[in-house]
Write an enzyme that holds these catalytic residues in place. Sequence first.
Site, PDB file in Angstrom:
ATOM      1  N   ASP A   1       0.827  -1.205   0.000  1.00  8.32           N
ATOM      2  CA  ASP A   1       0.000   0.000   0.000  1.00  8.32           C
ATOM      3  C   ASP A   1       0.867   1.263   0.000  1.00  8.32           C
ATOM      4  O   ASP A   1       1.856   1.337   0.741  1.00  8.32           O
ATOM      5  CB  ASP A   1      -0.867  -0.026   1.273  1.00  8.32           C
ATOM      6  CG  ASP A   1      -1.959   1.021   1.262  1.00  8.32           C
ATOM      7  OD1 ASP A   1      -2.818   0.967   0.367  1.00  8.32           O
ATOM      8  OD2 ASP A   1      -1.970   1.889   2.158  1.00  8.32           O
TER       9      ASP A   1
ATOM     10  N   GLU B   1      14.465 -15.549   0.761  1.00 10.43           N
ATOM     11  CA  GLU B   1      14.700 -16.641   1.725  1.00 10.43           C
ATOM     12  C   GLU B   1      13.644 -17.731   1.570  1.00 10.43           C
ATOM     13  O   GLU B   1      13.816 -18.846   2.041  1.00 10.43           O
ATOM     14  CB  GLU B   1      14.617 -16.104   3.172  1.00 10.43           C
ATOM     15  CG  GLU B   1      15.731 -15.148   3.537  1.00 10.43           C
ATOM     16  CD  GLU B   1      15.416 -14.428   4.866  1.00 10.43           C
ATOM     17  OE1 GLU B   1      14.559 -14.909   5.636  1.00 10.43           O
ATOM     18  OE2 GLU B   1      16.020 -13.358   5.082  1.00 10.43           O
TER      19      GLU B   1
HETATM   20  C1  NOJ Z   1      -4.342   2.974  -0.948  1.00 10.88           C
HETATM   21  C2  NOJ Z   1      -5.494   2.045  -0.730  1.00 10.88           C
HETATM   22  O1  NOJ Z   1      -5.752   1.358  -1.927  1.00 10.88           O
HETATM   23  C3  NOJ Z   1      -6.642   2.913  -0.288  1.00 10.88           C
HETATM   24  O2  NOJ Z   1      -7.854   2.213  -0.282  1.00 10.88           O
HETATM   25  C4  NOJ Z   1      -6.321   3.487   1.054  1.00 10.88           C
HETATM   26  O3  NOJ Z   1      -7.328   4.386   1.435  1.00 10.88           O
HETATM   27  C5  NOJ Z   1      -4.987   4.240   1.030  1.00 10.88           C
HETATM   28  N1  NOJ Z   1      -3.973   3.544   0.313  1.00 10.88           N
HETATM   29  C6  NOJ Z   1      -4.482   4.456   2.430  1.00 10.88           C
HETATM   30  O4  NOJ Z   1      -4.087   3.229   2.976  1.00 10.88           O
END
Ligand code: NOJ
Length: 560
Positions: free
Chosen positions: A223, A276
């Site tokens: 993310d 790993e």
């Molecule tokens: C990207 C994620 O896809 C989204 O849904 C989220 O709100 C933001 N990152 C923050 O984590």
Amino acid sequence: MTSTTVTPDASPRSNAQGDGWWRSAVIYQVYPRSFADADGDGIGDLDGIRNRIPYLSRLGVDALWLSPFYVSPQADAGYDVADYTEVDPVFGSLADFDELLAATHDAGLRMIVDLVPNHSSDEHPWFVDAVAAAPGSPERDRYLIRDGRGEHGELPPNNWRSLFGGPAWDRLPDVDGRGSQWYLHLFDTKQPDFNWANAEVAAFFDSVLRFWLDRGVDGFRVDVAHSLVKDGDLPDVDHAAHAIDRETHGGGDRGPMWDQDGVHDIYRHWHKVLDEYGSDRILVAEAWVSPVERMARYVRVDEMQQAFNFPFMLAGWNAPRLRKIIADSLAANDAVGATTTWVLSNHDCVRHSSRFGLTDPTGWPNGIAADDEQPDATLGLRRARAATLLTLALPGSSYLYQGEELGLPDHTALPAEARQDPNFVRTGGREIGRDGCRVPLPWTADAPAYGFSPTGASWLPQPEEFRELAADRQEGDPHSTLALYRDALTLRRAEALGAGAIDWADSATDVLDFRNGGIRVVANVGPSAVPVSGEVLLASSPGAVSGGLLAADATVWLRA
Ligand code: NOJ
Ligand code: MG
């Protein structure tokens, strides 16, 4: 006829990316809250996913990506994690996860899971400790916590804004009479950003990776992979130049919170951790960076294996833009020995069947509300099917978002009180946000909640249009969107299109025309029919080819 060849295989294959499964995989995004609800509480769960593995197998995808299912107060639908190594009871238990993973593997599918390393929930024990601890303590150093500006520290440390609206800083309580400090949250107030300069944070995420790798996952979707490292001085930004709003973040000038060079050290290290466990575990970057050359830095040979191709997703339904981004992406990834990914929809954007039904099919609305321009559903779906057939013919790896195989549109008439996206809430509804693409899936037309949940409960209301689009209605209809996806995935596999290379042919401005191995692909992105000839193997809509013409907004696969 002149042609340009863009050959993904031109660079030496003797790199660590080798012939890995992901290089040509079709990966299906499961958004657990909205996929299938087994226990009847109106929120999808891990058992619900397991029950639908046969559907996913039959669809013909290679792997699943699961959005977060970890313990979370769900302030941002699980992207606010309070425990990185435990399943939230709303989704099930670790035992349910193990069963799901086993069932996925038994079906011959891989599974990657979401990793949220930029921020935790404010309910994570570390943040709870940081709140209680004194300024300057080791507990506070795990997050980006600073003194404020102004005579009494009453002003935020800098002028950054949250992506969800409002300032990117909030205040902590004053614990020792020295004044209260501020913490950074690029997203919701309940998502404090970690301090990645702190070695404990880095070590913690190594342990999280190992925890899930030990359980057998095939990799991680990372993310906001471009934001972990911030410019150490946390300087003010010139909002015009360094906008971090949704429209432009990552485009143009990068700003001190995005795409800093230091993030690559983290991914080089993670690459070694994955190694790993053998050579077939992957990392995929959610990194909103452009241009594609910058994005390709995330998939250099000793870093991640994939990065979502958001420039492709942003191209819209427009032939010159699509042609350019396809060619540029293949070249940029090829230069670093990676294959390209393709994506049209996900849980953060208006579904492509709705975007492409807008007057401007390159538009990028942040949600659609009832009083906004409403997409033309028929045109949108027609173009979405054409775009999908184009995409699935491209070499590399494709990501599908649950429900696009049913041709689902966004729910554009959700009442304000039903909306849950913090982006909607934090902006007082000025930004509509992402609930419209997150509506629970329709499985059975004539069942409560269209078969999403045995009780008929559904955490977001479903629109009436979902009835006709339910999976059971499409089953057995050779012209359905579901049949199109299944046919395309079958042919893609048989013809090894994912491992191929494309050879462009000259074409009219509104047309994309190329060969990939034994298939010739012609996509008519324009408003008028164009001549086409050859044996039709698959067409994006019934009757797309007739009388030697390929209709507007249609794609065809021909025997080359
Ligand atoms: C990207 C994620 O896809 C989204 O849904 C989220 O709100 C933001 N990152 C923050 O984590
Ligand atoms: Mg449930």
